[in-house]
Design a protein around this motif. Structure first.
Motif, PDB file in Angstrom:
ATOM      1  N   ASP A   1     -59.460 104.691 -43.171  1.00 29.80           N
ATOM      2  CA  ASP A   1     -59.733 104.584 -41.735  1.00 29.80           C
ATOM      3  C   ASP A   1     -58.759 105.516 -41.020  1.00 29.80           C
ATOM      4  N   ALA A   2     -59.263 106.658 -40.557  1.00 33.16           N
ATOM      5  CA  ALA A   2     -58.396 107.684 -39.964  1.00 33.16           C
ATOM      6  C   ALA A   2     -57.865 107.275 -38.600  1.00 33.16           C
TER       7      ALA A   2
ATOM      8  N   HIS B   1     -71.158  93.975 -42.479  1.00 29.54           N
ATOM      9  CA  HIS B   1     -70.886  93.136 -43.642  1.00 29.54           C
ATOM     10  C   HIS B   1     -69.636  92.316 -43.422  1.00 29.54           C
ATOM     11  N   PRO B   2     -69.571  91.155 -44.054  1.00 30.40           N
ATOM     12  CA  PRO B   2     -68.256  90.527 -44.177  1.00 30.40           C
ATOM     13  C   PRO B   2     -67.481  91.346 -45.195  1.00 30.40           C
ATOM     14  N   PRO B   3     -66.146  91.209 -45.258  1.00 27.01           N
ATOM     15  CA  PRO B   3     -65.378  91.946 -46.267  1.00 27.01           C
ATOM     16  C   PRO B   3     -65.972  91.698 -47.657  1.00 27.01           C
ATOM     17  N   THR B   4     -66.027  92.745 -48.460  1.00 25.77           N
ATOM     18  CA  THR B   4     -66.670  92.654 -49.774  1.00 25.77           C
ATOM     19  C   THR B   4     -65.789  91.878 -50.746  1.00 25.77           C
TER      20      THR B   4
ATOM     21  N   GLY C   1     -60.957 102.124 -51.551  1.00 30.62           N
ATOM     22  CA  GLY C   1     -60.138 102.334 -50.359  1.00 30.62           C
ATOM     23  C   GLY C   1     -59.753 100.984 -49.791  1.00 30.62           C
ATOM     24  N   LEU C   2     -58.824 100.959 -48.854  1.00 33.40           N
ATOM     25  CA  LEU C   2     -58.376  99.694 -48.269  1.00 33.40           C
ATOM     26  C   LEU C   2     -59.543  98.952 -47.629  1.00 33.40           C
ATOM     27  N   ASP C   3     -59.374  97.656 -47.460  1.00 41.38           N
ATOM     28  CA  ASP C   3     -60.348  96.857 -46.730  1.00 41.38           C
ATOM     29  C   ASP C   3     -60.526  97.431 -45.317  1.00 41.38           C
ATOM     30  N   ASN C   4     -61.718  97.329 -44.820  1.00 47.29           N
ATOM     31  CA  ASN C   4     -62.069  97.764 -43.462  1.00 47.29           C
ATOM     32  C   ASN C   4     -62.198  99.287 -43.303  1.00 47.29           C
ATOM     33  N   ALA C   5     -62.126 100.041 -44.413  1.00 43.85           N
ATOM     34  CA  ALA C   5     -62.206 101.508 -44.300  1.00 43.85           C
ATOM     35  C   ALA C   5     -63.621 101.985 -43.999  1.00 43.85           C
TER      36      ALA C   5
ATOM     37  N   ASN D   1     -62.456 108.505 -42.560  1.00 46.94           N
ATOM     38  CA  ASN D   1     -63.603 107.961 -41.812  1.00 46.94           C
ATOM     39  C   ASN D   1     -63.198 107.563 -40.374  1.00 46.94           C
ATOM     40  N   LYS D   2     -64.203 107.276 -39.597  1.00 48.41           N
ATOM     41  CA  LYS D   2     -64.078 106.779 -38.207  1.00 48.41           C
ATOM     42  C   LYS D   2     -63.491 107.836 -37.271  1.00 48.41           C
ATOM     43  N   ASN D   3     -63.773 109.091 -37.538  1.00 44.25           N
ATOM     44  CA  ASN D   3     -63.209 110.096 -36.633  1.00 44.25           C
ATOM     45  C   ASN D   3     -63.967 110.194 -35.310  1.00 44.25           C
ATOM     46  N   ASP D   4     -64.911 109.267 -35.108  1.00 40.61           N
ATOM     47  CA  ASP D   4     -65.509 109.098 -33.778  1.00 40.61           C
ATOM     48  C   ASP D   4     -64.559 108.354 -32.843  1.00 40.61           C
ATOM     49  N   LYS D   5     -63.548 107.680 -33.411  1.00 43.00           N
ATOM     50  CA  LYS D   5     -62.635 106.892 -32.567  1.00 43.00           C
ATOM     51  C   LYS D   5     -61.561 107.779 -31.945  1.00 43.00           C
ATOM     52  N   ARG D   6     -61.172 107.412 -30.757  1.00 42.51           N
ATOM     53  CA  ARG D   6     -60.184 108.204 -30.038  1.00 42.51           C
ATOM     54  C   ARG D   6     -58.845 108.274 -30.775  1.00 42.51           C
TER      55      ARG D   6
END
Ligand SMILES: Nc1nc2c(ncn2[C@@H]2O[C@H](COP(=O)(O)OP(=O)(O)OP(=O)(O)O)[C@@H](O)[C@H]2O)c(=O)[nH]1
Ligand SMILES: [Mg+2]
Length: 194
Positions: free
Chosen positions: A96-97, A48-51, A27-31, A129-134
């Motif tokens: 990252d949704a 983590h730093p970006p992989t 998936g894209l970076d930061n996902a 992912n990140k569906n905790d975010k508004r």
């Protein structure tokens, strides 16, 4: 914590006995791929730093071995994704949704995976992912933005499918929510393919 391990064990048990299931986390970076990998391996959240180097974690539970490869998501790192395709049992594509500005970029990468001729029958789990975010979008919106509507095969873990299993699940790795069901689905598809 004991509950968490039992829960993971149950999921992994679906992969069958004595064989190694090879999974790719892409998936894209930061996902959130590295965050998910650590959650699965240790239950912890680690920043983590970006992989840049592929990380793999092996989980041995009884005689079941589960290997997950966490591949970097930035543009250069994406070039090695295909090197891992041979003998892969399942692909987990994280999105990252909450980052709608990058849905188009995610769509392009996902589309090329969906059309890759070397993995036409490999199950693909897409995690919103990140569906905790508004700002996170709803499942149907993400499905549409990623061009997944035509590819999705349903969340039934007992369905016998002809084509490639492909499904979207929303989750929050941070809040430990949503990905349990998603991995159970993926495990059922990997198992029925063997
Ligand atoms: N709010 C929220 N943040 C998350 C979630 N999962 C991951 N993050 C955050 O997203 C950021 C990126 O996570 P990583 O796991 O490093 O992302 P990655 O996909 O491995 O990125 P690359 O290695 O660059 O490809 C980190 O700051 C995480 O803490 C989530 O479910 N919710
Ligand atoms: Mg990473």
């Amino acid at each position: 914590m004991a509950f968490f391990w039992d829960w993971i064990k149950n999921i992994l048990a679906y992969f069958g006995f004595g064989r190694q299931a090879k999974l790719l986390l892409i998936g894209l970076d930061n996902a959130g791929k590295s965050t998910l990998m650590d959650r699965l391996a240790s239950g912890r959240i680690i920043q983590h730093p970006p992989t840049s180097q592929t990380r793999s974690k092996e989980l041995r539970l009884g005689d079941i071995t589960f290997i997950a490869y966490d591949l970097g998501g930035h543009v250069q790192a994406r070039r090695v994704w295909r090197d891992y395709f041979p003998a892969v049992d399942g692909i987990v594509f994280l999105v990252d949704a909450a980052d709608s500005a990058r849905f188009q970029e995610a769509f392009i990468e996902l589309d090329s995976i969906l059309h890759d001729e070397t993995i036409t029958s490999v199950p693909i789990l897409v995690l919103g992912n990140k569906n905790d975010k508004r700002e996170a979008v709803e499942e149907e919106n993400l499905s549409h933005a990623l061009g997944l509507t035509m590819h999705r095969t349903g969340k039934d873990t007992h369905a016998q499918l002809n084509g490639r299993p492909c499904e979207l699940f929303m989750c929050s790795v941070l809040q430990q929510q949503g990905y349990g069901t998603a991995f159970r689905w993926l495990a059922s598809q990997v198992k029925s393919a063997t």
